[in-house]
Design a protein around this motif. Sequence first.
Motif, PDB file in Angstrom:
ATOM      1  N   LEU A  33       0.820  -1.130  -0.039  1.00 17.80           N
ATOM      2  CA  LEU A  33       0.132  -0.017   0.146  1.00 17.80           C
ATOM      3  C   LEU A  33       0.830   1.347   0.024  1.00 17.80           C
ATOM      4  CD1 LEU A  33      -2.538  -1.230   2.558  1.00 17.80           C
ATOM      5  CD2 LEU A  33      -2.978  -1.165   0.120  1.00 17.80           C
ATOM      6  N   GLY A  39      -4.877  -0.921  -3.534  1.00 14.04           N
ATOM      7  CA  GLY A  39      -5.524  -1.763  -2.780  1.00 14.04           C
ATOM      8  C   GLY A  39      -4.864  -3.104  -2.832  1.00 14.04           C
ATOM      9  N   ARG A  73      -9.461  -0.724   1.500  1.00 11.46           N
ATOM     10  CA  ARG A  73      -8.360  -1.283   0.534  1.00 11.46           C
ATOM     11  C   ARG A  73      -7.983  -2.863   0.376  1.00 11.46           C
ATOM     12  NH1 ARG A  73      -3.503   3.271   1.441  1.00 11.46           N
ATOM     13  NH2 ARG A  73      -3.121   2.555  -0.761  1.00 11.46           N
TER      14      ARG A  73
END
Length: 301
Positions: A33, A39, A73
């Motif tokens: 990330l 994501g 995410r």
Amino acid sequence: MKLEGIFAASVTAATADGGVDLKRTAAHIRSLLAGGCHGVALFGTTGEAASFTIAQRQATLDHLVQEGVSPDRLLVGVGLSARDDTLALATHALSRGCRQLLMLPPFFYKGVSDAGVIAAFTEVVDQLPDEARVILYHFPKVSAVPITQPVIAALRERFGPKITGLKDSSADLEHTLTMISAFPDLSVFPGADQHLLRTLDAGGAGSISAAANLNAPGNRAVFDLFKAGWQAEALDAQEVVTAVRRAVEEAGPLIPTIKALLAARLQDPAWRQVRPPLCAIDDPASLEPIMAALAKAHTKV
């Protein structure tokens, strides 16, 4: 809004006794990330999902959320052969704030009809709340159960926005482009990141790829340059991404190779651990050609 971006199909750190190494897995996902991924896909094929139990997968997600990884995410892999197992994973993920569910069809029985695949997905999606968003996972090489255009059309007609995307792991560019053209309101992601720029240009949503475990910044550069309208620069960036992907694919079995390269990068031999029937790459010398290729592609390993 359509889901789009660069998503790594994350590897899962394993312990010698067959469990999930929660600390290493969380650290890796945070690094992806931080390195540019919009994501992470958790417990897909690259994450050795089929080698971990439902309880292990749920505990891993719990740990990630507790450690501060934002649920929005995470694309959580939930597709299993039994309906109620898929529902258990999906319901758990939703309860932790993860709306995006990456769903394989039931994959044990082969040669099934489109009608059977539609019925299997329907039994699951019918029981999910309206906020759920399902990304259909087409990976015929592994599942041997394709997700065809009639399947997608029937599910979209019945469920509307609950069917939000398609991960196309066919590695067939023409197939991916056909899906983008046929379903322009669907978020279509190739699993082959060498196809990233071509599919973005056709209206694709980004990528969900294994090689992003090693080259997340490179994939993100292609996406950002394309979105900014810098076509020549995006093409140059795509050449690097393609070189990395080819080097990884030519090195040997994909998942053990990625893990061995992470072990080399992090100077952490525990990362080489995989779950049987996969076998770890324990010979550092075997990594030298791919490390040289990755260095030439301007990727640090």
